[in-house]
Design a protein around this motif. Sequence first.
Motif, mmCIF file in Angstrom:
data_model
loop_
_atom_site.group_PDB
_atom_site.id
_atom_site.type_symbol
_atom_site.label_atom_id
_atom_site.label_comp_id
_atom_site.label_asym_id
_atom_site.label_seq_id
_atom_site.Cartn_x
_atom_site.Cartn_y
_atom_site.Cartn_z
ATOM 1 N N SER A 1 86.434 50.880 54.181
ATOM 2 C CA SER A 1 86.534 49.773 54.742
ATOM 3 C C SER A 1 85.509 48.124 54.149
ATOM 4 O O SER A 1 85.529 47.276 53.936
ATOM 5 N N GLN A 2 84.241 49.270 53.352
ATOM 6 C CA GLN A 2 84.138 48.428 52.673
ATOM 7 C C GLN A 2 84.505 48.057 51.282
ATOM 8 O O GLN A 2 83.798 47.079 50.330
ATOM 9 N N TYR A 3 85.351 48.770 50.630
ATOM 10 C CA TYR A 3 85.883 47.770 49.893
ATOM 11 C C TYR A 3 86.529 47.517 49.725
ATOM 12 O O TYR A 3 87.306 46.401 49.212
ATOM 13 N N ASN A 4 87.338 47.335 51.545
ATOM 14 C CA ASN A 4 88.144 46.006 51.779
ATOM 15 C C ASN A 4 87.497 44.897 51.584
ATOM 16 O O ASN A 4 88.023 43.654 51.693
ATOM 17 N N ASN A 5 85.998 45.056 52.468
ATOM 18 C CA ASN A 5 85.733 43.810 52.751
ATOM 19 C C ASN A 5 84.738 43.134 51.221
ATOM 20 O O ASN A 5 84.812 41.829 51.462
ATOM 21 N N ARG A 6 84.638 43.882 50.714
ATOM 22 C CA ARG A 6 84.357 43.089 48.970
ATOM 23 C C ARG A 6 85.287 42.606 48.428
ATOM 24 O O ARG A 6 85.057 41.678 48.267
ATOM 25 N N ARG A 7 86.653 42.911 48.708
ATOM 26 C CA ARG A 7 87.779 42.370 48.180
ATOM 27 C C ARG A 7 87.935 41.138 48.878
ATOM 28 O O ARG A 7 88.230 39.997 48.478
ATOM 29 N N TYR A 8 87.687 41.766 50.557
ATOM 30 C CA TYR A 8 87.568 40.175 51.207
ATOM 31 C C TYR A 8 86.922 38.274 50.487
ATOM 32 O O TYR A 8 87.553 37.632 50.767
ATOM 33 N N ARG A 9 86.269 39.072 50.455
ATOM 34 C CA ARG A 9 84.550 38.575 49.840
ATOM 35 C C ARG A 9 85.146 37.980 48.910
ATOM 36 O O ARG A 9 84.747 36.096 48.536
ATOM 37 N N LEU A 10 86.275 38.385 47.911
ATOM 38 C CA LEU A 10 86.043 38.264 46.394
ATOM 39 C C LEU A 10 87.762 37.176 46.928
ATOM 40 O O LEU A 10 87.103 35.671 45.901
ATOM 41 N N LEU A 11 88.237 37.417 47.359
ATOM 42 C CA LEU A 11 89.461 36.268 48.347
ATOM 43 C C LEU A 11 88.975 35.147 48.527
ATOM 44 O O LEU A 11 89.491 34.487 48.396
ATOM 45 N N MET B 1 84.463 58.278 54.179
ATOM 46 C CA MET B 1 85.457 57.884 53.050
ATOM 47 C C MET B 1 86.269 56.654 53.874
ATOM 48 O O MET B 1 86.706 55.663 53.486
ATOM 49 N N ARG B 2 86.373 56.730 55.446
ATOM 50 C CA ARG B 2 86.736 55.707 56.016
ATOM 51 C C ARG B 2 85.753 54.173 56.048
ATOM 52 O O ARG B 2 86.105 53.425 55.952
ATOM 53 N N GLN B 3 84.518 54.426 55.747
ATOM 54 C CA GLN B 3 83.586 54.103 55.934
ATOM 55 C C GLN B 3 83.737 53.301 53.651
ATOM 56 O O GLN B 3 83.879 51.610 54.053
ATOM 57 N N VAL B 4 83.913 54.156 53.136
ATOM 58 C CA VAL B 4 83.799 53.633 51.638
ATOM 59 C C VAL B 4 85.455 52.495 52.161
ATOM 60 O O VAL B 4 85.279 51.515 51.072
ATOM 61 N N ILE C 1 76.635 52.879 49.605
ATOM 62 C CA ILE C 1 78.212 52.954 49.590
ATOM 63 C C ILE C 1 78.983 51.132 48.970
ATOM 64 O O ILE C 1 79.540 50.994 48.421
ATOM 65 N N THR C 2 77.703 49.571 49.211
ATOM 66 C CA THR C 2 78.453 49.563 48.338
ATOM 67 C C THR C 2 77.733 48.916 47.162
ATOM 68 O O THR C 2 78.518 48.601 46.316
ATOM 69 N N VAL C 3 76.883 49.816 46.270
ATOM 70 C CA VAL C 3 76.452 50.134 45.978
ATOM 71 C C VAL C 3 77.695 50.227 44.849
ATOM 72 O O VAL C 3 77.972 50.392 43.656
ATOM 73 N N LEU C 4 78.203 51.360 45.885
ATOM 74 C CA LEU C 4 79.491 52.553 44.354
ATOM 75 C C LEU C 4 80.940 51.829 45.097
ATOM 76 O O LEU C 4 80.816 52.402 43.865
ATOM 77 N N VAL C 5 81.511 50.742 45.855
ATOM 78 C CA VAL C 5 82.167 50.010 45.648
ATOM 79 C C VAL C 5 82.670 48.997 44.355
ATOM 80 O O VAL C 5 83.263 49.098 44.124
#
Length: 358
Positions: A132-142, A127-130, A79-83
């Motif tokens: 969550s990891q999408y939001n985590n990615r954006r948080y790290r970018l922030l 899809m909840r997991q997706v 999922i990390t790869v996919l997001v």
Amino acid sequence: MAVIICPLLRVLPSTGDKILYHHTVQAAITGRAKSTLSPAAPKLRLRKRRAKGKHIDIKFPKEFAKVCGEHASLFKSEITVLVRTVPLQVKKWRDMDKFYPGTTTSIWRKLKQKFPELSEEDKDCAMRQVESQYNNRRYRLLQAYRNNKPRPQHVSPEGWQWLIRNLWTDDDFQKRSNQNSINRGKQEMGSKVGTRSIAQIAYDLRHPETGEWPTAMQVWKATYQKADGTWSIPTGEEIMTKLHEAAGIHQEKISSAPVPIVEHFALVLGRKPNHSRGVGIRAVNRVAEERIRLQVQIEASEQREAAARACADAAEQRAEAAEQRAQALEGQVSTVVETNAQLQEEQQSQRDEMSSLR
């Protein structure tokens, strides 16, 4: 002027696929293909297991609605790869299909291709997991932006600028973000298990034969107690004592709850409107309770039907065995009757022969 034809460009079947592929190609054209395309490690791990015909163990227990199992980390890695291929230019995940139609459908299709073990019943949790990891990615970018770090190579210039202009500098977003930072700073429950979810810990602690879930005390100990017996949080031992006390006082209330472990932790740690404390999952609200109850009823009904079918099959087998025995006895009786008839004939023949000799 020379025309460059990118070999990555191709026509894809759906709008969602075109969107995901467009963002990957954009990175390739700007010279960031290596970091934007899927990292090799998760792909190789998955490919090797598939090549050897090994089972991929991923589960979504109804009690937690989170990915668990021996290969949960492999699923998360994929999922990390996919997001990384998913557009960043939306304020919230729920707006994704509004601005990029078909994106979530395409993601689900790609997940099912990689993990045929997934069923339609798993879609909501996956899809909840997706999300969550999408939001985590954006948080790290922030965090990178706030620390004045340069744009990561796996983020397109357009996506980075959009986040800055439309999200990170927005007043409402900044207020929520600051409040979330304050809330995170108040958190005292630092576990000792790294990135493993509490749901995964509980899943691993299930009884190997019966599948029975662990108690709140077992999960608390596995999550916060160190190998030397000390606790990773100051209140570890105090909360453990309260969990034992609650288990004795509220035994019936805990056991009758849709998810006993969630209720047990709530009695000790308190309740939050959108979070189940102690287990790290979304709050089990009335809708979730009803869904879990229905699932339990369905499973119980299926188990009763299976038991009834087993009884019927056993009865049918017994009837067939009785019929076979009856047929065998009938054959034996026929043989005895024929043998008796032959003996009687031989005796009669002998009597006739003796009479003629006289």
